[in-house]
Design a protein around this motif. Sequence first.
Motif, PDB file in Angstrom:
ATOM      1  N   PRO A 140      41.931  36.435  32.848  1.00 45.85           N
ATOM      2  CA  PRO A 140      41.813  35.737  34.133  1.00 45.85           C
ATOM      3  C   PRO A 140      42.854  36.222  35.146  1.00 45.85           C
ATOM      4  CG  PRO A 140      41.630  34.190  32.313  1.00 45.85           C
ATOM      5  CD  PRO A 140      42.039  35.497  31.710  1.00 45.85           C
ATOM      6  N   SER A 141      42.407  36.465  36.347  1.00 44.99           N
ATOM      7  CA  SER A 141      43.286  36.897  37.432  1.00 44.99           C
ATOM      8  C   SER A 141      44.250  35.788  37.816  1.00 44.99           C
ATOM      9  CB  SER A 141      42.435  37.302  38.637  1.00 44.99           C
ATOM     10  OG  SER A 141      43.182  37.274  39.822  1.00 44.99           O
ATOM     11  N   THR A 142      45.451  36.179  38.253  1.00 42.44           N
ATOM     12  CA  THR A 142      46.417  35.188  38.734  1.00 42.44           C
ATOM     13  C   THR A 142      45.960  34.536  40.035  1.00 42.44           C
ATOM     14  OG1 THR A 142      47.624  36.981  39.828  1.00 42.44           O
ATOM     15  CG2 THR A 142      48.398  36.301  37.653  1.00 42.44           C
ATOM     16  N   THR A 143      45.044  35.183  40.737  1.00 42.58           N
ATOM     17  CA  THR A 143      44.578  34.652  42.031  1.00 42.58           C
ATOM     18  C   THR A 143      43.302  33.820  41.887  1.00 42.58           C
ATOM     19  OG1 THR A 143      45.498  36.577  43.152  1.00 42.58           O
ATOM     20  CG2 THR A 143      43.898  35.249  44.378  1.00 42.58           C
ATOM     21  N   THR A 144      42.278  34.396  41.273  1.00 46.55           N
ATOM     22  CA  THR A 144      40.960  33.749  41.221  1.00 46.55           C
ATOM     23  C   THR A 144      40.665  33.051  39.902  1.00 46.55           C
ATOM     24  OG1 THR A 144      39.872  35.746  40.375  1.00 46.55           O
ATOM     25  CG2 THR A 144      40.056  35.509  42.778  1.00 46.55           C
ATOM     26  N   GLY A 145      41.417  33.407  38.837  1.00 46.20           N
ATOM     27  CA  GLY A 145      41.106  32.861  37.521  1.00 46.20           C
ATOM     28  C   GLY A 145      39.952  33.559  36.841  1.00 46.20           C
ATOM     29  N   LEU A 146      39.474  34.657  37.425  1.00 44.89           N
ATOM     30  CA  LEU A 146      38.336  35.391  36.877  1.00 44.89           C
ATOM     31  C   LEU A 146      38.779  36.749  36.337  1.00 44.89           C
ATOM     32  CD1 LEU A 146      35.670  34.808  39.676  1.00 44.89           C
ATOM     33  CD2 LEU A 146      36.084  33.425  37.630  1.00 44.89           C
ATOM     34  N   GLY A 147      38.050  37.221  35.322  1.00 48.32           N
ATOM     35  CA  GLY A 147      38.236  38.576  34.859  1.00 48.32           C
ATOM     36  C   GLY A 147      37.519  39.557  35.778  1.00 48.32           C
TER      37      GLY A 147
END
Length: 329
Positions: free
Chosen positions: A194-201
Amino acid sequence: MKRMILTSSSGAGLTYADRADMVVPLIFRFVSGPLPTSHHLEAYLKGGRHIGEVRWSDLVARSPEMGLAHKQLPLDWFCKAYGFDLIELWFDPRPNDQLQLVWILDYLRSQSYMAERLKLRLVDFDLLESDAARLRDRAVRVFDVTEPDFEAARMAWEAYRAPTPELCFGLLGREFPTLPFLKPAMEQLLAELPSTTTGLGATESRLLDLIAAGYSRTKELFQPGGLLETRVFDQWELGPLLEGLASGPMPAIAGLDPKLDTLPPHDARGRNAAFRRSRLSLTEFGKAVLEGREDFRRYNPIRRWWGGTLLTNDRLWRWQEESRSLIAP
């Protein structure tokens, strides 16, 4: 000289390329779901008759000389019994192929007969997109497999199986001259955290990008070599990712066929039909996530395996794309 090729399922076309007496495609997928246990992997390479369990010989074509003898024997015994003089490893740059390569190298290190006859082909192209005719005559560099290569494979396989991604992140700072695709593959895998910004991979973000651009049909999104251009997941692994984005308290995607909620995971035909009936769009929350204004994981639960790491909301390892950094929970 009697030759064997070990490859991934992507390299099944090598069976018809007349480059070896036997081609063994290994069928494991290591990039999604829980990893097979050490016992399961060992049993896979031992062969024999075990109802309901896959074995190394399952995708191996019948040989005029050896018949179906390979169905009964462990891989290393079979190689020795039939006197294979050369065993080549053909694994392309895709992350799952690279994981299969380090797994099988780690195993073969202790199999002296096979280890002494190993050669590594530097496959710098996609095996899945190459037909037998092109594979037959294609020049592919070959290297001896040395002790440092076995050690690098052991290190990488142990890192991926570890309960946190820290050891895999540490591999990005090392050099693997004979395994040049290993580090890029690890970075692609880390980008699926998960991205630190969006929470998505990375693949989840790309799915939202395409849906926002008007691609509402799963056929457009899932087809191999299509718009998504994912190198990590295959078309069968994209469905659960899409379902994760379309479920939870705050879904990012609308329009997924609700019948998917009632279909069991093994009903491939029914699930495929439901995906094809879907007409996808982004929710307002999904648009905010895509623009980096909201964090998907702040509102939605996660319980997903990344190698040996179980990602949960309380234990959420993240990837910082700009700085290429791993962020601990």
